[in-house]
Scaffold this active site. Structure first.
Site, mmCIF file in Angstrom:
data_model
loop_
_atom_site.group_PDB
_atom_site.id
_atom_site.type_symbol
_atom_site.label_atom_id
_atom_site.label_comp_id
_atom_site.label_asym_id
_atom_site.label_seq_id
_atom_site.Cartn_x
_atom_site.Cartn_y
_atom_site.Cartn_z
ATOM 1 N N PRO A 2 30.322 78.275 12.429
ATOM 2 C CA PRO A 2 30.100 79.524 11.683
ATOM 3 C C PRO A 2 30.014 80.725 12.628
ATOM 4 C CG PRO A 2 28.539 77.823 11.011
ATOM 5 C CD PRO A 2 29.254 77.317 12.228
ATOM 6 N N GLU A 3 30.777 81.761 12.306
ATOM 7 C CA GLU A 3 30.761 82.998 13.085
ATOM 8 C C GLU A 3 30.197 84.119 12.204
ATOM 9 O OE1 GLU A 3 34.365 83.871 15.180
ATOM 10 O OE2 GLU A 3 34.717 81.794 15.735
ATOM 11 N N ARG A 115 25.357 68.188 13.174
ATOM 12 C CA ARG A 115 25.288 68.130 14.638
ATOM 13 C C ARG A 115 23.967 68.655 15.200
ATOM 14 N NH1 ARG A 115 30.942 69.744 17.210
ATOM 15 N NH2 ARG A 115 29.867 68.899 19.010
#
Ligand SMILES: [Zn+2]
Length: 277
Positions: A2-3, A115
């Protein structure tokens, strides 16, 4: 990963669905994220009402009554979904639903992160600018301080590639790998160019392209390759609009030359050898 556009569209959606709700209870099923989630998280935020959702770079800021702010960083694979009646948890593996924030209307904000590189912590609003995560960040790419003059000045004398410097959070905060490739294509600047050699005119094209690419991506609710989902559990639609990222060997959409891929700073970078100088 995600940016900024993904976090900004998440912020906008949560601002519509969850402002005014009060935290009732926090269930921590797994506290081992990038840093351990405080066991006091629940007692710190229970009873506090959400006043506003803000954002700084890739950090979502949940601003609560009593001048407390909860920072949420989605790491590599995190998502924060607002789950109420009718929410379809289809894409989410419940084993990765690490933290559940129960709200006063029976709905929940659920942090899922396969993660576990994310971050969740609460700070006093007055301390926000001084905390280690935020204090060294450069200007927001969509803010007024990110100008051609700023980019040109901060890159003088730098021998690193322009793409690596655009991803340096001290120069501009929140531009990540996907959008750095995309914006340099729009600006017609090759990602490998030495940052110190960028002209004033090119700096101006880069700033404009940054704003256009990020705004369009926010309008499409971000880019999903694998795991990113918005607050309703839906993928972003910007992946279909990418012009160079992940298009190695495919024809440039402007000139039909094959798009090339190279590794810069250990990240894949894509460009058109004809359109980008
Ligand atoms: Zn081209």
């Amino acid at each position: 990963m995600p940016e900024l556009p993904e976090v900004e569209s998440l912020r906008q959606m949560l601002a519509r669905s969850a402002v005014g709700r009060t935290f009732r209870q926090v269930v921590i099923r797994e506290s081992r994220l990038r840093r351990s989630v405080s066991p006091q998280l629940g007692s710190t935020i229970a009873g506090r009402t959400i006043e506003r959702f803000g954002r700084r770079a890739k950090y979502l800021l949940i601003e609560m009554a009593g001048d407390q702010v909860m920072l949420v960083h989605l790491g590599m694979s995190g998502s924060l979904t607002h789950r109420g009646r009718g929410f379809d948890p289809g894409p989410f593996d419940p084993r990765h639903d690490h933290i559940e924030f129960r709200l006063d209307d029976g709905s929940s904000l659920v942090y899922n992160d396969p993660r576990r590189f994310g971050l969740i912590k609460v700070v006093a609003r007055a301390d926000l600018d001084a905390i280690s995560e935020l204090k060294t960040l450069g200007p927001e790419p969509l803010g007024r301080e990110f100008t051609a003059g700023h980019l040109w000045t901060t890159t003088r004398g730098r021998t690193a590639s322009i793409k690596n410097l655009l991803m340096d959070q001290r120069i501009v905060a929140g531009v990540g790998n996907i959008y750095a490739s995309e914006l340099l294509f729009r600006a017609a600047v090759r990602p490998t160019r030495r940052a110190g050699r960028i002209t004033r005119h090119e700096a101006s094209r880069i700033v404009r392209a940054t704003q256009e690419v990020l705004q369009e991506a926010i309008g499409s609710r971000g880019t999903t390759f694998r795991s990113y989902r918005d607050s309703r559990g839906q993928p972003g639609r910007f992946a279909q609009l990418l012009r160079v990222y992940d298009r190695e060997g495919k024809p440039c959409l402007k000139c039909s030359t094959q798009i090339r891929a190279i590794v810069l700073g250990q990240r894949s970078s894509y460009y058109c050898p004809r359109c980008q100088k």
